[in-house]
Design an enzyme around this catalytic site. Structure first.
Site, PDB file in Angstrom:
ATOM      1  N   ARG A  80      13.253  18.534  91.099  1.00 28.94           N
ATOM      2  CA  ARG A  80      14.182  17.597  91.727  1.00 28.94           C
ATOM      3  C   ARG A  80      15.611  18.123  91.694  1.00 28.94           C
ATOM      4  O   ARG A  80      16.385  17.918  92.626  1.00 28.94           O
ATOM      5  CB  ARG A  80      14.101  16.241  91.032  1.00 28.94           C
ATOM      6  CG  ARG A  80      12.868  15.408  91.411  1.00 28.94           C
ATOM      7  CD  ARG A  80      12.852  14.083  90.710  1.00 28.94           C
ATOM      8  NE  ARG A  80      12.723  14.241  89.258  1.00 28.94           N
ATOM      9  CZ  ARG A  80      12.721  13.224  88.411  1.00 28.94           C
ATOM     10  NH1 ARG A  80      12.836  11.977  88.850  1.00 28.94           N
ATOM     11  NH2 ARG A  80      12.599  13.438  87.109  1.00 28.94           N
ATOM     12  N   THR A  81      15.952  18.804  90.601  1.00 28.15           N
ATOM     13  CA  THR A  81      17.286  19.396  90.499  1.00 28.15           C
ATOM     14  C   THR A  81      17.455  20.500  91.531  1.00 28.15           C
ATOM     15  O   THR A  81      18.485  20.596  92.206  1.00 28.15           O
ATOM     16  CB  THR A  81      17.508  19.959  89.080  1.00 28.15           C
ATOM     17  OG1 THR A  81      17.355  18.900  88.138  1.00 28.15           O
ATOM     18  CG2 THR A  81      18.893  20.558  88.949  1.00 28.15           C
ATOM     19  N   TYR A  82      16.439  21.339  91.651  1.00 25.58           N
ATOM     20  CA  TYR A  82      16.476  22.413  92.654  1.00 25.58           C
ATOM     21  C   TYR A  82      16.652  21.826  94.054  1.00 25.58           C
ATOM     22  O   TYR A  82      17.463  22.310  94.844  1.00 25.58           O
ATOM     23  CB  TYR A  82      15.196  23.241  92.572  1.00 25.58           C
ATOM     24  CG  TYR A  82      15.102  24.332  93.620  1.00 25.58           C
ATOM     25  CD1 TYR A  82      15.570  25.617  93.352  1.00 25.58           C
ATOM     26  CD2 TYR A  82      14.548  24.073  94.869  1.00 25.58           C
ATOM     27  CE1 TYR A  82      15.495  26.620  94.307  1.00 25.58           C
ATOM     28  CE2 TYR A  82      14.472  25.063  95.836  1.00 25.58           C
ATOM     29  CZ  TYR A  82      14.942  26.337  95.546  1.00 25.58           C
ATOM     30  OH  TYR A  82      14.865  27.311  96.505  1.00 25.58           O
TER      31      TYR A  82
ATOM     32  N   CYS B  54      -9.567   4.656 106.127  1.00 27.17           N
ATOM     33  CA  CYS B  54      -9.603   5.868 106.954  1.00 27.17           C
ATOM     34  C   CYS B  54      -8.388   6.733 106.622  1.00 27.17           C
ATOM     35  O   CYS B  54      -7.255   6.245 106.628  1.00 27.17           O
ATOM     36  CB  CYS B  54      -9.593   5.501 108.436  1.00 27.17           C
ATOM     37  SG  CYS B  54      -9.400   6.916 109.543  1.00 27.17           S
TER      38      CYS B  54
ATOM     39  N   CYS C 163      -5.957   6.740 110.047  1.00 25.08           N
ATOM     40  CA  CYS C 163      -5.227   5.561 110.546  1.00 25.08           C
ATOM     41  C   CYS C 163      -5.111   4.447 109.513  1.00 25.08           C
ATOM     42  O   CYS C 163      -4.509   3.411 109.791  1.00 25.08           O
ATOM     43  CB  CYS C 163      -5.906   5.023 111.801  1.00 25.08           C
ATOM     44  SG  CYS C 163      -7.550   4.308 111.490  1.00 25.08           S
TER      45      CYS C 163
ATOM     46  N   LYS D   8      -7.608  43.658  95.398  1.00 22.40           N
ATOM     47  CA  LYS D   8      -7.500  43.829  96.849  1.00 22.40           C
ATOM     48  C   LYS D   8      -7.413  42.432  97.462  1.00 22.40           C
ATOM     49  O   LYS D   8      -8.408  41.744  97.618  1.00 22.40           O
ATOM     50  CB  LYS D   8      -8.713  44.588  97.407  1.00 22.40           C
ATOM     51  CG  LYS D   8      -8.595  44.887  98.902  1.00 22.40           C
ATOM     52  CD  LYS D   8      -9.796  45.694  99.393  1.00 22.40           C
ATOM     53  CE  LYS D   8      -9.650  46.030 100.869  1.00 22.40           C
ATOM     54  NZ  LYS D   8      -9.590  44.831 101.706  1.00 22.40           N
TER      55      LYS D   8
ATOM     56  N   ARG E  51       1.250  44.353 110.001  1.00 19.98           N
ATOM     57  CA  ARG E  51       0.699  45.707 109.993  1.00 19.98           C
ATOM     58  C   ARG E  51       0.367  46.192 111.394  1.00 19.98           C
ATOM     59  O   ARG E  51       0.557  47.360 111.728  1.00 19.98           O
ATOM     60  CB  ARG E  51      -0.554  45.748 109.111  1.00 19.98           C
ATOM     61  CG  ARG E  51      -1.201  47.134 109.076  1.00 19.98           C
ATOM     62  CD  ARG E  51      -2.381  47.200 108.122  1.00 19.98           C
ATOM     63  NE  ARG E  51      -3.020  48.502 108.218  1.00 19.98           N
ATOM     64  CZ  ARG E  51      -3.991  48.809 109.065  1.00 19.98           C
ATOM     65  NH1 ARG E  51      -4.449  47.883 109.898  1.00 19.98           N
ATOM     66  NH2 ARG E  51      -4.505  50.019 109.100  1.00 19.98           N
TER      67      ARG E  51
ATOM     68  N   CYS F  80      -7.157   4.741 116.189  1.00 19.50           N
ATOM     69  CA  CYS F  80      -7.285   5.854 115.232  1.00 19.50           C
ATOM     70  C   CYS F  80      -7.108   7.152 116.007  1.00 19.50           C
ATOM     71  O   CYS F  80      -7.831   7.419 116.967  1.00 19.50           O
ATOM     72  CB  CYS F  80      -8.656   5.815 114.563  1.00 19.50           C
ATOM     73  SG  CYS F  80      -8.977   7.223 113.461  1.00 19.50           S
TER      74      CYS F  80
END
Length: 703
Positions: free
Chosen positions: A61-63, A436, A439, A139, A160, A458
C-alpha cells in the site's frame, strides 16, 4: 563503467516514507522536479528489492501511494520521462511492431531428452577446448527476448523472431515489473542481455479462469499466454497481465566478464533478476562436470511440479567465455550450450483449480484447470467435469492427480482420479458457486445440471447467443464469428442480438483490425438476412432443444413465427404433435417464450427482421439429389427465398460448402470462406443469372 546509480540513504521515500503529501498548489516547479527525481529513485530501488532481492522494505500500500504521487506530480508539472517507473502502466495502442535487428544473433539451442546425447556434447566440447566447467540453468518455457540498455536506460526490447531480427516490443516490456527502466550500481555503458518473459503458473491459472468465466477460450499453456500477451498492440492490456522476466545471458557488453557465472553474479547488482536455481557443475569430487550436470537435470525434473514457473528441461552452458568463442556456432545454434529436455507430461496431471463455464442456454459446466499435460500429442490445460453430479460421482477435488482423455480426440475430460490430494486442505474441496461468476445471478440446480438464471443479461450467455444466432445452425452470417462477437461486445457495440442490425460503418471502421471493406461486407451480410427463412430464424434464437431439424418441422407445421410463438405460449401441448417434439421439449419451448427477458430480446429482433412464412404446399422433385449453398445478396430474391425455392423442388439447401455440395450460388458481396471451400472441394461456383438459367432448364417457373 558508468557512475553508480544507487539511491542515496537520505532519500525520504526509501525507509518509512510518508504516504500523505503536500497539496500540488503548494509546490513550486523546482520543488516538484526534486520530489519527482527522489520518487523515481526510490521506486526503482523498491522495484529492485521486490523483484530481484525478494526483500521489500515497504508495504504494497505504501508503494502504491508513492507510485500514485509520482504519477500525479508528472502529470501536474509536465515532467513525464521515458525512464520513469510510471511508464509501466502502459500507453496508447500502436498500429504494428517495427522489425529490429538484434545486437548479436539469438540462436536456438541444440537439445535432446537422452543422457547419451548430453555426454556426446561434452565429449565434443572437451575434444575441442579441453576440460571445462558448466553452468546449469532451468530451461524456461516462455518467450525469449533481447533487452538493450544504453547509459543504464532501457533503449529497446525485441522478441527473438528468427534469431537475426525480431519485433520491437519495448512499450510492452516497460509494463513488466521485473524489467528495470534504469539499471542500478556500476553498470556498463552498453549492455544487451537475453531474458525469458514468462507467466507464473498461479497467475496463468487465474488468468485462464477469468477467460473461461468470460466465455473466452483459455490458453493451452503459460508460454502461449505469454506470447499472446507480449505481442498485444495495446500496452495497457499487457500491463494488466501478470508477466515476469528472468535474465540469463549477455549478448554484448562494453565491459565483458571472463565467465558466465561472473555475469550472472553482476546481474542482481544492476537490477536484473536471476533465477535462484542456477548451479555450477565443476566436476569436483568423483563426478565429472557433465555427470554433475546430468544429476542437476534429474533433480530439477523431481522439483518441476513444485516450481512457480514452467520449465521443460535444463540448459548446460560452458562457463568460460574464451572457450565459448573457440567453440563458435552453427547457422542454427551455439555450440557451447545444450538443452537436456524433460519428457512431456502424459495424460496424468494435477487439478490446480476448478472454474465454471456458462453456456448459451445458461448451463453451468465445471472445468478443471490443469497443469498442462500432453494428451494424444496435444497440450491440454483444462478438462470438462461435465456437471456437479459427475464431480461427486468421481470424487474429484482440487489438488487431485487425474487421468485426462479426449472424447473423440477432441474434447478433453477427466476420466478418473489417480491419486487424491491433501484432503485436510479446506480449499481442496470443490463446491459449485451459488452465484454466476459473470453476471452474479443465482445458479439453480435442475437434477444433475446447474444453470445461471441471468439469461441474456449474462454477458457469457449473450456472447454465445449472438455467436449461435450467426452460426451455420442459425442465420449463417458470414463474418460474425467468435472473435468478431467478442470484440463487438467488449467494445460496447453489442448488448443484444438486435444490436447487430444497428451497427454502423463508422463505429466498425474505428475498431482495431477493421477497414471500409470489412465493415461494408458485414453490414451487407446483415442486410441480406433481414427476411430469413422461418426455420433458420427459429433455430437461430437458440430455443432449448430446437435445432435446425426441429425448427424445420415446427415451421412446416405452423407456417409463421407468430403461430409458433402463440402456440408455445398458450397451448404448448399442441407442439407435441410435431415430429421430434415430446412433452419435455414442448415444455422447454414454452418456458423460453414466456420468459420476460427472452420475450423482450425476441421483440427487439423482430423490429429489424421479418421471418418468411412457409408455403405449406410442396413443389415438385425437379432438383432432387442436388445440394445448394448460397452466399452474398441476390438481386431478385432474398437468400431465404432461394433456399426455400430449391427445397420446395426437392433439393437440399445447406449453410456450408463440403464435398457433397453441387453448386455454390454467389450474389453481391459474397463471403470469401465459402468461395475458398468451393475451390478446395471442386464445387461449381455460379452467379445469380446462371442459377436462374439452371432453374429454367429444370422447368421451374420463377414467376
Amino acid at each position: 563503467m558508468s557512475a553508480a546509480d544507487a539511491p542515496e540513504e537520505g532519500n525520504p521515500y526509501l525507509r518509512d516514507p510518508p504516504t500523505e503529501f503536500d497539496p500540488l498548489e503548494d509546490l513550486s516547479e523546482d520543488e516538484a522536479r526534486e520530489h519527482v527525481e527522489l520518487l523515481r529513485e526510490a521506486i526503482r530501488e523498491h522495484d529492485r528489492r521486490y523483484y530481484v532481492e525478494n526483500d521489500p522494505i515497504v508495504a504494497d500500500r505504501t508503494y502504491d501511494a508513492l507510485f500514485a504521487r509520482l504519477r500525479e506530480l508528472e502529470e501536474a508539472f509536465d515532467l513525464a520521462h521515458p525512464d520513469s517507473p510510471t511508464r509501466s502502466v502502459g500507453g496508447e495502442p500502436i498500429e504494428e511492431f517495427e522489425t529490429v535487428e538484434h545486437v548479436a544473433p539469438m540462436l536456438s539451442i541444440d537439445q535432446s531428452g537422452e543422457a547419451g546425447d548430453v555426454r556426446e556434447f561434452d565429449e565434443r566440447v572437451r575434444r575441442e577446448v579441453g576440460d571445462v566447467e558448466y553452468v546449469c540453468e532451468p530451461k524456461f518455457d516462455g518467450v525469449s527476448m533481447e533487452f538493450v540498455y544504453e547509459d543504464g536506460s532501457l533503449e529497446r526490447a525485441v522478441t527473438r523472431g528468427d534469431g537475426r531480427e525480431g519485433d520491437d516490443v519495448t512499450r510492452n516490456a516497460r509494463t513488466i515489473g521485473s524489467v528495470p527502466q534504469r539499471l542500478h550500481g556500476n553498470y556498463p555503458d552498453f549492455l544487451a542481455v537475453r531474458g525469458e518473459v514468462y507467466m507464473p503458473k498461479d497467475a496463468f491459472q487465474e488468468h485462464n479462469r477469468e477467460r473461461i468465466e468470460r466465455g473466452e477460450d483459455p490458453f493451452a499453456n503459460p508460454r502461449n499466454a505469454t506470447a499472446g500477451t507480449i505481442r498485444q498492440l495495446d500496452p495497457s492490456v499487457v500491463a494488466e497481465r501478470p508477466l515476469e522476466v528472468f535474465y540469463f545471458d549477455v549478448l554484448d557488453s562494453s565491459d565483458g566478464a571472463d565467465t558466465h557465472r561472473e555475469e550472472l553474479e553482476r546481474f542482481p547488482e544492476w537490477g536484473l533478476r536471476v533465477n535462484d536455481r542456477v548451479e555450477v557443475a565443476d566436476g569436483s569430487g568423483e563426478r565429472s562436470a557433465i555427470e554433475a550436470a546430468i544429476d542437476y537435470r534429474d533433480r530439477m525434473l523431481e522439483a518441476r511440479d513444485d516450481l512457480p514457473y514452467e520449465i521443460d528441461g535444463v540448459v548446460v552452458k560452458v562457463d568460460d567465455r574464451d572457450a565459448r568463442e573457440q567453440l563458435g556456432r552453427t547457422a542454427r545454434h551455439d555450440r557451447w550450450a545444450f538443452a537436456y529436455k524433460f519428457p512431456a507430461r502424459a495424460e496424468v496431471t494435477p487439478i490446480v483449480d476448478v472454474a465454471v463455464q456458462i453456456g448459451r442456454t445458461g448451463r453451468v459446466t465445471p472445468v478443471a484447470l490443469l497443469e498442462p499435460v500432453d494428451v494424444g500429442g496435444v497440450t491440454v490445460s483444462r478438462a470438462s467435469l461435465h456437471n456437479p453430479e459427475e464431480i461427486a460421482a468421481k470424487n474429484v477435488d482440487v489438488g487431485d492427480t487425474v487421468r485426462v482423455q479426449r472424447a473423440g480426440d477432441v474434447i478433453p475430460y477427466v476420466e478418473e482420479v489417480v491419486e487424491k490430494g491433501d484432503e485436510n486442505e479446506p480449499e481442496s474441496h470443490y463446491e459449485l458457486p451459488d452465484r454466476c461468476p459473470v453476471c452474479d445471478s443465482a445458479i439453480e440446480r435442475d437434477g444433475p445440471m446447474a444453470y445461471c438464471t441471468g439469461g441474456l443479461a449474462c454477458d457469457a450467455q449473450l456472447r454465445r447467443s449472438i455467436e449461435y444466432y450467426a452460426s451455420d445452425d442459425g442465420l449463417d452470417l458470414e463474418g460474425v464469428g467468435e472473435k468478431t462477437v467478442r470484440q463487438l461486445v467488449d467494445e460496447g457495440l453489442l448488448e443484444s442480438i438486435a444490436d447487430l442490425y444497428e451497427l454502423e460503418s463508422e463505429s466498425l471502421v474505428a475498431l482495431e483490425g477493421w477497414g471500409e471493406t470489412s465493415a461494408t461486407n458485414l453490414l451487407s451480410e446483415l442486410d441480406s438476412a433481414r427476411e430469413p427463412p422461418l426455420p433458420n430464424f427459429l433455430s437461430a434464437l437458440g430455443v432449448p432443444h430446437v435445432g435446425p431439424a426441429t425448427a424445420r418441422e415446427l415451421a412446416r407445421e405452423f407456417g409463421t413465427f407468430e403461430a409458433i410463438h402463440e402456440t408455445a405460449e398458450t397451448e404448448p401441448d399442441r407442439l407435441e404433435g410435431v415430429d421430434d417434439v415430446g412433452e419435455t421439449v414442448a415444455e422447454q419451448i414454452h418456458d423460453f417464450f414466456v420468459s420476460e427477458a427472452n420475450a423482450a430480446a425476441v421483440d427487439a429482433i423482430l423490429e429489424h427482421v421479418s421471418p418468411q412464412e412457409v408455403d405449406l404446399e410442396t413443389g415438385g422433385d425437379e432438383l432432387e439429389g442436388l445440394t445448394f449453398v448460397f452466399t452474398g445478396s441476390l438481386e431478385g430474391m432474398t437468400r431465404g427465398d432461394a433456399q426455400e425455392l430449391v427445397e420446395a423442388h426437392g433439393a437440399n439447401a445447406t449453410s456450408s460448402v463440403s464435398g457433397n455440395t453441387d453448386y455454390l450460388v454467389v450474389g453481391d458481396n459474397p463471403g470469401q470462406t465459402k468461395r475458398d471451400d468451393a475451390a478446395e472441394n471442386d464445387v461449381p461456383i455460379v452467379d445469380e443469372e446462371a442459377f436462374r438459367e439452371l432453374l429454367g432448364a429444370s422447368g421451374i417457373d420463377l414467376r
